[in-house]
Design a protein around this motif. Sequence first.
Motif, PDB file in Angstrom:
ATOM      1  N   PRO A 137       1.032  -1.158   0.286  1.00 17.63           N
ATOM      2  CA  PRO A 137      -0.241   0.095  -0.114  1.00 17.63           C
ATOM      3  C   PRO A 137       1.073   1.447  -0.445  1.00 17.63           C
ATOM      4  O   PRO A 137       1.791   1.453  -0.034  1.00 17.63           O
ATOM      5  CB  PRO A 137      -0.863   0.025   0.758  1.00 17.63           C
ATOM      6  CG  PRO A 137       0.239  -1.095   2.429  1.00 17.63           C
ATOM      7  CD  PRO A 137       0.559  -1.991   1.219  1.00 17.63           C
ATOM      8  N   ASP A 138       0.213   2.461  -0.496  1.00 24.33           N
ATOM      9  CA  ASP A 138       0.842   3.974  -0.541  1.00 24.33           C
ATOM     10  C   ASP A 138       2.115   4.187  -0.802  1.00 24.33           C
ATOM     11  O   ASP A 138       3.133   4.498  -0.349  1.00 24.33           O
ATOM     12  CB  ASP A 138       1.265   3.864   1.108  1.00 24.33           C
ATOM     13  CG  ASP A 138      -0.388   4.022   1.720  1.00 24.33           C
ATOM     14  OD1 ASP A 138      -1.118   5.093   1.305  1.00 24.33           O
ATOM     15  OD2 ASP A 138      -0.073   3.893   3.324  1.00 24.33           O
ATOM     16  N   GLY A 139       2.658   2.975  -2.299  1.00 26.44           N
ATOM     17  CA  GLY A 139       3.282   3.513  -2.487  1.00 26.44           C
ATOM     18  C   GLY A 139       4.734   2.327  -2.180  1.00 26.44           C
ATOM     19  O   GLY A 139       5.944   2.981  -2.871  1.00 26.44           O
ATOM     20  N   LEU A 140       4.069   1.880  -0.794  1.00 31.26           N
ATOM     21  CA  LEU A 140       6.014   1.174  -0.461  1.00 31.26           C
ATOM     22  C   LEU A 140       6.616   0.454  -1.160  1.00 31.26           C
ATOM     23  O   LEU A 140       6.167  -0.048  -2.081  1.00 31.26           O
ATOM     24  CB  LEU A 140       5.187   0.674   1.206  1.00 31.26           C
ATOM     25  CG  LEU A 140       5.099   1.378   1.930  1.00 31.26           C
ATOM     26  CD1 LEU A 140       4.426   0.601   2.805  1.00 31.26           C
ATOM     27  CD2 LEU A 140       6.035   2.237   2.619  1.00 31.26           C
ATOM     28  N   PRO A 141       7.958   0.185  -0.983  1.00 29.42           N
ATOM     29  CA  PRO A 141       8.772  -0.449  -2.068  1.00 29.42           C
ATOM     30  C   PRO A 141       8.030  -2.082  -1.436  1.00 29.42           C
ATOM     31  O   PRO A 141       7.672  -2.458  -0.235  1.00 29.42           O
ATOM     32  CB  PRO A 141       9.671  -0.540  -1.073  1.00 29.42           C
ATOM     33  CG  PRO A 141       9.929   0.236  -0.771  1.00 29.42           C
ATOM     34  CD  PRO A 141       8.965   0.882   0.015  1.00 29.42           C
ATOM     35  N   VAL A 142       8.290  -3.083  -2.418  1.00 25.56           N
ATOM     36  CA  VAL A 142       8.317  -4.602  -1.488  1.00 25.56           C
ATOM     37  C   VAL A 142       9.143  -5.308  -1.285  1.00 25.56           C
ATOM     38  O   VAL A 142       8.921  -5.875  -0.146  1.00 25.56           O
ATOM     39  CB  VAL A 142       7.964  -5.451  -3.201  1.00 25.56           C
ATOM     40  CG1 VAL A 142       8.059  -6.885  -2.858  1.00 25.56           C
ATOM     41  CG2 VAL A 142       7.380  -5.321  -4.232  1.00 25.56           C
ATOM     42  N   TYR A 143      10.881  -4.112  -1.152  1.00 27.02           N
ATOM     43  CA  TYR A 143      11.361  -4.887  -0.069  1.00 27.02           C
ATOM     44  C   TYR A 143      11.999  -3.867   0.749  1.00 27.02           C
ATOM     45  O   TYR A 143      12.026  -2.466   0.397  1.00 27.02           O
ATOM     46  CB  TYR A 143      12.740  -5.444  -0.700  1.00 27.02           C
ATOM     47  CG  TYR A 143      13.658  -5.995  -0.192  1.00 27.02           C
ATOM     48  CD1 TYR A 143      13.874  -6.612   0.545  1.00 27.02           C
ATOM     49  CD2 TYR A 143      14.890  -4.876   0.054  1.00 27.02           C
ATOM     50  CE1 TYR A 143      15.304  -7.348   1.771  1.00 27.02           C
ATOM     51  CE2 TYR A 143      16.169  -5.193   1.181  1.00 27.02           C
ATOM     52  CZ  TYR A 143      16.348  -6.222   1.474  1.00 27.02           C
ATOM     53  OH  TYR A 143      17.333  -6.433   2.678  1.00 27.02           O
ATOM     54  N   ARG A 144      11.860  -4.189   1.487  1.00 23.65           N
ATOM     55  CA  ARG A 144      12.046  -2.400   2.908  1.00 23.65           C
ATOM     56  C   ARG A 144      13.044  -3.916   4.072  1.00 23.65           C
ATOM     57  O   ARG A 144      13.117  -4.873   4.371  1.00 23.65           O
ATOM     58  CB  ARG A 144      10.810  -2.383   3.677  1.00 23.65           C
ATOM     59  CG  ARG A 144       9.661  -2.174   2.807  1.00 23.65           C
ATOM     60  CD  ARG A 144       8.517  -1.554   3.567  1.00 23.65           C
ATOM     61  NE  ARG A 144       9.045  -0.317   5.081  1.00 23.65           N
ATOM     62  CZ  ARG A 144       7.899  -0.436   5.516  1.00 23.65           C
ATOM     63  NH1 ARG A 144       7.161  -0.563   5.606  1.00 23.65           N
ATOM     64  NH2 ARG A 144       8.200   0.718   6.375  1.00 23.65           N
TER      65      ARG A 144
END
Length: 61
Positions: free
Chosen positions: A5-12
């Motif tokens: 959601p909210d444009g978050l990256p796939v990997y954090r």
Amino acid sequence: MNTPPDGLPVYRVLTGPDDATFCRRVSEAIALGYELHEGPAVTFNGERVIVAQALIWPTRP
């Protein structure tokens, strides 16, 4: 949901002192749908313990 959601990256990677605030940040990411990627990395900076936790967005067919 196929993407975070909210444009978050796939990997954090979340990092910070090993305290309640860090644990809440990881818990919030899990609540969004992220999964832990392996165990955390832990180091000591001479004053306190610093933790890094990788999280990934699950890819499901």
